[in-house]
Design a protein around this motif. Structure first.
Motif, PDB file in Angstrom:
ATOM      1  N   ASN A  11     -11.258  72.216   0.784  1.00 45.18           N
ATOM      2  CA  ASN A  11     -11.934  71.331   1.724  1.00 45.18           C
ATOM      3  C   ASN A  11     -12.745  72.115   2.755  1.00 45.18           C
ATOM      4  O   ASN A  11     -12.205  72.937   3.487  1.00 45.18           O
ATOM      5  N   ASN A  12     -14.059  71.845   2.786  1.00 41.19           N
ATOM      6  CA  ASN A  12     -14.967  72.440   3.764  1.00 41.19           C
ATOM      7  C   ASN A  12     -14.939  73.963   3.781  1.00 41.19           C
ATOM      8  O   ASN A  12     -15.184  74.581   4.822  1.00 41.19           O
ATOM      9  N   GLU A  13     -14.645  74.572   2.646  1.00 42.00           N
ATOM     10  CA  GLU A  13     -14.726  76.033   2.548  1.00 42.00           C
ATOM     11  C   GLU A  13     -16.136  76.394   2.100  1.00 42.00           C
ATOM     12  O   GLU A  13     -16.485  76.235   0.923  1.00 42.00           O
ATOM     13  N   ASN A  14     -16.926  76.864   3.037  1.00 42.09           N
ATOM     14  CA  ASN A  14     -18.347  77.109   2.786  1.00 42.09           C
ATOM     15  C   ASN A  14     -18.681  78.565   2.494  1.00 42.09           C
ATOM     16  O   ASN A  14     -19.833  78.885   2.224  1.00 42.09           O
ATOM     17  N   ARG A  15     -17.682  79.438   2.579  1.00 49.53           N
ATOM     18  CA  ARG A  15     -17.929  80.843   2.284  1.00 49.53           C
ATOM     19  C   ARG A  15     -18.059  81.070   0.774  1.00 49.53           C
ATOM     20  O   ARG A  15     -17.734  80.198  -0.027  1.00 49.53           O
ATOM     21  N   VAL A  16     -18.493  82.254   0.411  1.00 46.48           N
ATOM     22  CA  VAL A  16     -18.561  82.654  -0.990  1.00 46.48           C
ATOM     23  C   VAL A  16     -17.984  84.062  -1.094  1.00 46.48           C
ATOM     24  O   VAL A  16     -18.047  84.841  -0.137  1.00 46.48           O
ATOM     25  N   GLY A  17     -17.436  84.389  -2.253  1.00 50.53           N
ATOM     26  CA  GLY A  17     -16.704  85.635  -2.418  1.00 50.53           C
ATOM     27  C   GLY A  17     -17.530  86.902  -2.315  1.00 50.53           C
ATOM     28  O   GLY A  17     -16.993  87.971  -2.023  1.00 50.53           O
ATOM     29  N   MET A  18     -18.836  86.805  -2.530  1.00 52.47           N
ATOM     30  CA  MET A  18     -19.669  88.009  -2.466  1.00 52.47           C
ATOM     31  C   MET A  18     -21.115  87.633  -2.180  1.00 52.47           C
ATOM     32  O   MET A  18     -21.613  86.627  -2.688  1.00 52.47           O
ATOM     33  N   THR A  19     -21.778  88.446  -1.380  1.00 52.86           N
ATOM     34  CA  THR A  19     -23.194  88.249  -1.089  1.00 52.86           C
ATOM     35  C   THR A  19     -24.053  88.813  -2.225  1.00 52.86           C
ATOM     36  O   THR A  19     -23.576  89.603  -3.047  1.00 52.86           O
ATOM     37  N   PRO A  20     -25.329  88.459  -2.271  1.00 53.15           N
ATOM     38  CA  PRO A  20     -26.224  89.092  -3.249  1.00 53.15           C
ATOM     39  C   PRO A  20     -26.260  90.616  -3.112  1.00 53.15           C
ATOM     40  O   PRO A  20     -26.365  91.321  -4.124  1.00 53.15           O
ATOM     41  N   ALA A  21     -26.145  91.126  -1.897  1.00 56.76           N
ATOM     42  CA  ALA A  21     -26.122  92.589  -1.712  1.00 56.76           C
ATOM     43  C   ALA A  21     -24.925  93.205  -2.417  1.00 56.76           C
ATOM     44  O   ALA A  21     -25.026  94.272  -3.036  1.00 56.76           O
ATOM     45  N   GLY A  22     -23.773  92.533  -2.338  1.00 55.15           N
ATOM     46  CA  GLY A  22     -22.582  93.017  -3.029  1.00 55.15           C
ATOM     47  C   GLY A  22     -22.746  92.965  -4.532  1.00 55.15           C
ATOM     48  O   GLY A  22     -22.371  93.908  -5.254  1.00 55.15           O
ATOM     49  N   VAL A  23     -23.311  91.871  -5.027  1.00 56.60           N
ATOM     50  CA  VAL A  23     -23.559  91.733  -6.464  1.00 56.60           C
ATOM     51  C   VAL A  23     -24.495  92.834  -6.944  1.00 56.60           C
ATOM     52  O   VAL A  23     -24.301  93.425  -8.014  1.00 56.60           O
ATOM     53  N   ASN A  24     -25.493  93.135  -6.138  1.00 55.62           N
ATOM     54  CA  ASN A  24     -26.442  94.197  -6.487  1.00 55.62           C
ATOM     55  C   ASN A  24     -25.738  95.523  -6.727  1.00 55.62           C
ATOM     56  O   ASN A  24     -26.050  96.258  -7.680  1.00 55.62           O
ATOM     57  N   PRO A 302     -12.601  80.379   9.615  1.00 57.92           N
ATOM     58  CA  PRO A 302     -13.895  81.060   9.474  1.00 57.92           C
ATOM     59  C   PRO A 302     -14.870  80.363   8.532  1.00 57.92           C
ATOM     60  O   PRO A 302     -16.068  80.683   8.531  1.00 57.92           O
ATOM     61  N   GLY A 303     -14.386  79.415   7.710  1.00 56.35           N
ATOM     62  CA  GLY A 303     -15.271  78.686   6.813  1.00 56.35           C
ATOM     63  C   GLY A 303     -16.321  77.876   7.542  1.00 56.35           C
ATOM     64  O   GLY A 303     -17.350  77.513   6.958  1.00 56.35           O
ATOM     65  N   ALA A 304     -16.095  77.593   8.822  1.00 54.04           N
ATOM     66  CA  ALA A 304     -17.066  76.821   9.597  1.00 54.04           C
ATOM     67  C   ALA A 304     -18.299  77.638   9.949  1.00 54.04           C
ATOM     68  O   ALA A 304     -19.367  77.081  10.212  1.00 54.04           O
ATOM     69  N   VAL A 305     -18.140  78.945   9.972  1.00 50.34           N
ATOM     70  CA  VAL A 305     -19.279  79.831  10.261  1.00 50.34           C
ATOM     71  C   VAL A 305     -19.483  80.711   9.030  1.00 50.34           C
ATOM     72  O   VAL A 305     -19.336  81.929   9.056  1.00 50.34           O
TER      73      VAL A 305
END
Length: 366
Positions: A11-24, A302-305
């Motif tokens: 519920n309302n977890e807006n984060r993601v496990g890795m940024t594009p920089a990390g994927v790169n 922290p999911g709110a930010v």
């Protein structure tokens, strides 16, 4: 290695496990990365940013789990994800097993390897993957506590910093670690009258040396906490025992010492909560009242930010994710004691003592 990054469905977890920089960084090292469609959208990272650095976009969460050898997430899997996890798969995320028997049983049954961010521990006993989110959660705890002190939100109508001729709000922070000190500093910055407690005299001495003038230190004991409550407007619970269930430091009867409309913010709710009357809430329904006292117990503050949180989380987790992808979990954990301490469940066995102790189950050595 094949790495999967699913969209968070809590519920309302807006984060993601890795940024594009990390994927790169992973792709540059020859790894294949699958990202679920729109996984990063709520953190400000559209699919095209991931595709630009070589990720493959898959339409469903089931597709990501089916292909990945290692899943990199933010929060623990929830019930719809349990059937998707398979034997031998590596899950690298926050788990907080000690307060969730259902999750623990599901991961044991899956046969997966569960490496928990929150128990990766350096030789100095610091928790490098918990610290970034603790810093965010501590700052947010004060921000949310101040909001719910407002009368339209159900609080007593206190302004944190007061005004000339009117005293500021009184804030009690229980726990002087990363969360507690971050919360205290924000409260002090808002002009509140802040007291921070801890059991460690060494920690209290450090805080006393670096604190703003409106933060006072107090040794943590039931007697001292009870003495503070009648004049406290906002309590922030920030107690952590790594990997274990949090102790209840404010009991139900202690609520009667506080004025109606006071606010409790329980940042330890991921580990079961440090108030007896705490139970998890969500960003969509964040507070409830017990004996006239508002409780804010959101389990993923922290999911709110999410933009800030995702960036700082990837900064911390990426070096470990690279080690796991490059070497496999067994070799990586053998070579890195901090990563080894992150192992909680392996092939149907609990391997982290505090989790086993929480449920009275055996702890295996690997």
């Amino acid at each position: 290695m094949i790495v999967g990054i699913p969209k968070e469905i809590k519920n309302n977890e807006n984060r993601v496990g890795m940024t594009p920089a990390g994927v790169n960084e992973l792709v540059r090292r020859g790894h294949t990365v699958y990202v679920q469609k729109d996984a990063g959208a709520n953190s400000g990272f559209p699919d095209e940013h991931y595709e630009r650095v070589g990720a493959h976009i898959l339409p469903t969460i089931a597709d990501v789990y089916a292909k990945a050898e290692m899943i990199v997430k933010v929060k623990e899997p929830i019930e719809p994800e349990y059937p998707l996890i398979r034997k031998g798969q590596l899950l690298f995320t926050y788990f907080h097993f000690a307060c969730d028997r259902k999750l623990t049983d599901a991961m044991l049954a899956s046969g997966a390897t569960c490496l928990a961010y929150e128990t990766v521990e350096l030789k100095d006993h610091s928790l490098p993957l918990l610290i970034p989110m603790s810093e965010v959660a501590g700052r947010m705890a004060t921000q949310e506590g101040a909001r719910f002190l407002e009368r339209p939100q159900g609080g007593k109508g206190k302004l944190m910093g007061g005004v000339p001729g009117v005293k500021p709000a009184k804030v009690l922070v229980i726990g002087g670690g990363v969360v507690g000190y971050a919360a205290a500093c924000v409260a002090a910055g808002m002009g509140a009258d802040v007291t921070i407690t801890d059991l460690s005299l060494a920690r209290l001495r450090y805080i006393d040396e670096v604190r703003p003038a409106n933060i006072k230190t107090l040794y943590s004991s039931e007697f001292n906490i009870r003495a503070e409550l009648p004049t406290t407007d906002l309590v922030i619970g920030a107690v952590l025992i790594p990997g274990a269930k949090a102790p209840h430091l404010i009991t139900r009867d202690m609520l009667g010492l506080m004025e109606k409309g006071s606010v409790l913010v329980d940042v330890a709710i991921d580990q079961g909560g440090c108030f007896e009357t705490s139970h998890p809430t969500t960003h969509s329904d964040p507070v409830y009242e017990v004996d006239g006292i508002l409780h804010y117990c959101v389990a993923n503050i922290p999911g709110a930010v999410s933009s800030t949180s995702t960036l700082v989380l990837t900064n911390a987790t990426l070096p470990y994710a690279i080690k796991l992808a490059d070497k496999g979990w067994e070799k990586a954990c053998a070579e890195d004691e901090a990563l080894y301490k992150g192992l909680n469940v392996v092939d149907g066995k609990i391997v982290y003592p505090a989790v086993a102790e929480a449920f009275g189950l055996p702890c295996e050595k690997i």
